[in-house]
Design a protein around this motif. Structure first.
Motif, PDB file in Angstrom:
ATOM      1  N   ASP A 101      -7.387   5.106 -14.201  1.00 37.21           N
ATOM      2  CA  ASP A 101      -6.768   4.079 -15.057  1.00 37.21           C
ATOM      3  C   ASP A 101      -6.517   4.614 -16.462  1.00 37.21           C
ATOM      4  O   ASP A 101      -5.441   4.414 -17.034  1.00 37.21           O
TER       5      ASP A 101
ATOM      6  N   GLY B 126      -0.021   8.118  -1.675  1.00 41.53           N
ATOM      7  CA  GLY B 126      -0.962   8.132  -2.790  1.00 41.53           C
ATOM      8  C   GLY B 126      -1.773   9.408  -2.908  1.00 41.53           C
ATOM      9  O   GLY B 126      -2.489   9.592  -3.901  1.00 41.53           O
TER      10      GLY B 126
ATOM     11  N   TYR C  51       0.817  -1.207   0.000  1.00 40.95           N
ATOM     12  CA  TYR C  51       0.000   0.000   0.000  1.00 40.95           C
ATOM     13  C   TYR C  51       0.856   1.265   0.000  1.00 40.95           C
ATOM     14  O   TYR C  51       1.913   1.312   0.601  1.00 40.95           O
ATOM     15  N   TRP C  52       0.329   2.287  -0.672  1.00 39.27           N
ATOM     16  CA  TRP C  52       1.006   3.581  -0.722  1.00 39.27           C
ATOM     17  C   TRP C  52       0.660   4.443   0.485  1.00 39.27           C
ATOM     18  O   TRP C  52       1.398   5.386   0.787  1.00 39.27           O
TER      19      TRP C  52
ATOM     20  N   SER D 101      -4.210  -1.251  -7.873  1.00 35.81           N
ATOM     21  CA  SER D 101      -5.613  -0.858  -7.838  1.00 35.81           C
ATOM     22  C   SER D 101      -5.915  -0.092  -6.558  1.00 35.81           C
ATOM     23  O   SER D 101      -5.162  -0.137  -5.581  1.00 35.81           O
ATOM     24  N   TRP D 102      -7.056   0.609  -6.576  1.00 31.12           N
ATOM     25  CA  TRP D 102      -7.568   1.299  -5.399  1.00 31.12           C
ATOM     26  C   TRP D 102      -8.362   0.311  -4.561  1.00 31.12           C
ATOM     27  O   TRP D 102      -9.212  -0.417  -5.070  1.00 31.12           O
TER      28      TRP D 102
ATOM     29  N   TYR E  38      -4.253   3.189  -2.522  1.00 37.43           N
ATOM     30  CA  TYR E  38      -3.678   2.548  -3.704  1.00 37.43           C
ATOM     31  C   TYR E  38      -2.637   1.505  -3.309  1.00 37.43           C
ATOM     32  O   TYR E  38      -1.824   1.731  -2.410  1.00 37.43           O
ATOM     33  N   TRP E  39      -2.718   0.356  -3.971  1.00 33.99           N
ATOM     34  CA  TRP E  39      -1.756  -0.737  -3.801  1.00 33.99           C
ATOM     35  C   TRP E  39      -1.106  -1.009  -5.151  1.00 33.99           C
ATOM     36  O   TRP E  39      -1.789  -1.032  -6.188  1.00 33.99           O
ATOM     37  N   SER E  40       0.209  -1.229  -5.152  1.00 35.10           N
ATOM     38  CA  SER E  40       0.900  -1.592  -6.391  1.00 35.10           C
ATOM     39  C   SER E  40       2.208  -2.274  -6.050  1.00 35.10           C
ATOM     40  O   SER E  40       2.594  -2.360  -4.876  1.00 35.10           O
TER      41      SER E  40
ATOM     42  N   LYS F 276     -11.938   5.455 -10.383  1.00 38.20           N
ATOM     43  CA  LYS F 276     -11.060   4.379 -10.846  1.00 38.20           C
ATOM     44  C   LYS F 276     -10.891   4.416 -12.360  1.00 38.20           C
ATOM     45  O   LYS F 276      -9.773   4.330 -12.863  1.00 38.20           O
TER      46      LYS F 276
ATOM     47  N   ASN G 122      -9.537   5.248   0.717  1.00 38.31           N
ATOM     48  CA  ASN G 122      -9.398   4.648  -0.601  1.00 38.31           C
ATOM     49  C   ASN G 122      -7.901   4.617  -0.877  1.00 38.31           C
ATOM     50  O   ASN G 122      -7.300   5.640  -1.202  1.00 38.31           O
TER      51      ASN G 122
ATOM     52  N   LYS H 140      -2.684   5.552 -14.956  1.00 39.59           N
ATOM     53  CA  LYS H 140      -2.169   4.194 -14.782  1.00 39.59           C
ATOM     54  C   LYS H 140      -1.765   3.549 -16.112  1.00 39.59           C
ATOM     55  O   LYS H 140      -0.625   3.086 -16.270  1.00 39.59           O
TER      56      LYS H 140
END
Length: 331
Positions: free
Chosen positions: A180, A77, A72-73, A192-193, A202-204, A176, A200, A184
């Motif tokens: 995207d 984020g 997670y950010w 994704s969120w 963001y994970w990446s 979203k 909410n 993105k």
């Protein structure tokens, strides 16, 4: 500033291939790499990546993490929200100087109408909406209560999330989908969120965080495409209000004479991260999620992981300690 001679490298969009540089090529201190990595591992780091003009100089995974794993950010984020606001403004669908109620309608807060109508999109991006930050992270109308006139009080507040609603409403799309399509996919990020309680988030993977940092370093450009205007990046990474010198549009700024921190109305003298170059600006998230952008050194640096020394919400002592180790490597 980044070079104007097209020397910045951009990795391909749909490939894991990413060109590298060795620390020997860069003239860095080879003997200082392992102490840095040991320090990072000891401080609960999961991933660490340094780009030099876009190419990977250091990439390391530890404490059970790997290149293909997501993390997670947190509030790092927030800068994604800033970027999408800049894209939407460039498209002409929002004006950040306009009232938030121009997009969300009146009554989106519990503040008196005349006070609510003082709040512009820029106030959300600058953390000086004047809404009460002590009530909690939920951004329902009931939790958004008047504390001071917009522009007169800086406070780290989750109300910035309303900018996501502004962008979604103005674009007649979901947050979203707009994210995207306009960011993105254009720079090859994954992730994704994820809705987590009132956040909410963001994970990446780590490289996606680095891709975003690289686009910002390149003044909003990705290879031959301008993703967000350079003028907006310039504005977002300068002091945004006259209370917290070290805060732009959801970006933290080094090199200023004072700073404020989340959860406090105190002003602290000195630079945000004394050991970091003065032109550093950063996306900082809970538990030490970090993106540092350093134009003078041609660097983008990413750190993901658990908290280094206990819960932190943005800047922590770890920032300065980490930069002492980085300086040993690169100077």
């Amino acid at each position: 500033m980044p070079n104007d001679d097209n020397s910045i490298y951009f990795p391909p969009l749909n490939s894991e291939n990413w060109e590298t540089k060795t620390i020997e090529e860069l003239g860095w201190n080879v003997n200082e790499l392992q102490p840095l990595l040991d320090f990072l591992e000891e401080k609960n780091t999961k991933s660490f990546l340094i780009l030099h003009d876009g190419k990977i100089a250091i990439e390391a995974y530890m404490n059970g993490h790997a290149a293909n794993k997501l993390w997670y950010w947190a509030s790092a984020g927030k800068t994604l929200t800033t970027t999408l606001a800049g894209i939407a403004e460039n498209e002409g669908i929002i004006n950040s100087s306009n009232k938030v109620s121009d997009y969300l309608g009146t009554g989106w807060t519990s503040a008196p109408l005349d006070k609510e109508n003082l709040i512009t999109c820029k106030h959300l991006l600058s953390m000086n909406s004047g809404l009460d930050d002590s009530i909690g992270d939920n951004v329902s109308k009931e939790n958004l209560q008047y504390k001071a006139d917009a522009g007169t009080r800086w406070a780290y507040h989750n109300v910035y999330k309303k900018m996501q609603d502004v962008v979604a409403t103005a674009s007649n799309d979901t947050w979203k989908n707009y994210f995207d399509r306009n960011l993105k996919d254009k720079i090859g990020m994954n992730g994704s969120w994820v809705q987590n309680n009132d956040f909410n988030v963001y994970w990446s993977n780590t490289r996606s965080m680095a891709r975003f940092g690289l686009m910002i370093y390149a003044k909003g450009n990705w290879d031959t495409s301008q993703i967000v205007p350079e003028t907006f990046i310039d504005e977002a990474t300068k002091t945004s209000q006259n209370i917290n010198e070290s805060y732009g549009f959801l970006w933290w700024l080094n090199g200023k004479s004072s700073f404020h921190l989340p959860g406090s109305q105190l002003e602290f003298n000195g630079e945000l991260i004394p050991n970091a170059p003065s032109d550093t600006f950063a996306a900082l998230g809970k538990n030490d999620q970090k993106i540092y952008v350093v134009p003078s050194k041609k660097l983008v640096i990413v750190r993901m992981g658990n908290s280094a020394d206990g819960v932190s919400f943005a800047r922590s002592d770890f920032d300065n300690d980490l930069w002492a180790m980085i300086n040993n490597l690169i100077d």
